[in-house]
Write a protein that holds these residues in place. Structure first.
Motif, PDB file in Angstrom:
ATOM      1  N   ASP A  86      -2.912   4.886  -3.302  1.00 63.65           N
ATOM      2  CA  ASP A  86      -3.878   5.853  -2.768  1.00 63.65           C
ATOM      3  C   ASP A  86      -3.404   7.256  -3.136  1.00 63.65           C
ATOM      4  OD1 ASP A  86      -5.521   7.511  -1.309  1.00 63.65           O
ATOM      5  OD2 ASP A  86      -5.281   6.420   0.577  1.00 63.65           O
ATOM      6  N   ARG A 123       0.995   5.648  -0.653  1.00 64.73           N
ATOM      7  CA  ARG A 123       0.268   6.916  -0.722  1.00 64.73           C
ATOM      8  C   ARG A 123       1.254   8.000  -1.150  1.00 64.73           C
ATOM      9  NH1 ARG A 123      -3.563   8.550   4.098  1.00 64.73           N
ATOM     10  NH2 ARG A 123      -5.237   8.076   2.687  1.00 64.73           N
ATOM     11  N   LYS A 155      -9.863   7.846  -5.999  1.00 68.23           N
ATOM     12  CA  LYS A 155      -8.404   8.033  -6.099  1.00 68.23           C
ATOM     13  C   LYS A 155      -7.651   6.856  -5.480  1.00 68.23           C
ATOM     14  CE  LYS A 155      -7.707  13.007  -6.401  1.00 68.23           C
ATOM     15  NZ  LYS A 155      -7.028  14.152  -5.786  1.00 68.23           N
ATOM     16  N   LEU A 156      -8.189   5.677  -5.667  1.00 65.66           N
ATOM     17  CA  LEU A 156      -7.571   4.466  -5.122  1.00 65.66           C
ATOM     18  C   LEU A 156      -7.502   3.417  -6.239  1.00 65.66           C
ATOM     19  CD1 LEU A 156      -6.539   3.251  -2.423  1.00 65.66           C
ATOM     20  CD2 LEU A 156      -8.849   2.386  -2.078  1.00 65.66           C
ATOM     21  N   SER A 178       0.846  -1.191   0.000  1.00 69.33           N
ATOM     22  CA  SER A 178       0.000   0.000   0.000  1.00 69.33           C
ATOM     23  C   SER A 178       0.885   1.246   0.000  1.00 69.33           C
ATOM     24  CB  SER A 178      -0.898  -0.015   1.236  1.00 69.33           C
ATOM     25  OG  SER A 178      -1.722   1.109   1.248  1.00 69.33           O
ATOM     26  N   LEU A 202      -1.395  -1.194  -4.045  1.00 68.91           N
ATOM     27  CA  LEU A 202      -2.590  -0.400  -3.813  1.00 68.91           C
ATOM     28  C   LEU A 202      -2.122   1.052  -3.724  1.00 68.91           C
ATOM     29  CD1 LEU A 202      -5.636  -0.523  -3.346  1.00 68.91           C
ATOM     30  CD2 LEU A 202      -5.158  -0.592  -0.898  1.00 68.91           C
ATOM     31  N   SER A 204      -5.162  10.122  -2.694  1.00 65.31           N
ATOM     32  CA  SER A 204      -6.021  11.125  -2.054  1.00 65.31           C
ATOM     33  C   SER A 204      -5.256  12.344  -1.549  1.00 65.31           C
ATOM     34  CB  SER A 204      -6.824  10.492  -0.914  1.00 65.31           C
ATOM     35  OG  SER A 204      -5.971   9.931   0.046  1.00 65.31           O
ATOM     36  N   ASP A 254     -11.647   3.005  -5.875  1.00 65.80           N
ATOM     37  CA  ASP A 254     -12.408   4.179  -5.440  1.00 65.80           C
ATOM     38  C   ASP A 254     -11.947   5.355  -6.297  1.00 65.80           C
ATOM     39  OD1 ASP A 254     -14.279   5.545  -3.953  1.00 65.80           O
ATOM     40  OD2 ASP A 254     -13.105   5.622  -2.108  1.00 65.80           O
TER      41      ASP A 254
END
Length: 68
Positions: free
Chosen positions: A29, A6, A62-63, A4, A27, A31, A60
């Motif tokens: 992200d 970001r 922004k995912l 994950s 993954l 956001s 989603d």
């Protein structure tokens, strides 16, 4: 195991590429970045996935899940 990430800006997209090329699902992200910067990151990820014969799914707004 899914990695994950970001990213805080476009420069951090290299981590996405690093883990994806190692065969790990990522993954992503987005956001925390602006819509314009998120588009650039998604464009990079799309090319990466296409070039490596993987898949990318939008989980989603922004995912995104990148699968090798």
């Amino acid at each position: 195991m899914v990695k994950s990430l970001r990213p805080q800006n476009y420069n951090e997209v290299l981590y996405v590429g690093h883990f994806f090329r190692k065969g790990m699902p990522v993954l992503m992200d987005l956001s925390d970045v602006s819509d314009d910067e998120a588009k650039q990151i998604v464009d990079f990820a799309t090319g990466l996935v296409f070039g490596r014969g993987g898949a990318m799914d939008r989980v989603d707004r922004k995912l995104f899940l990148l699968e090798p």
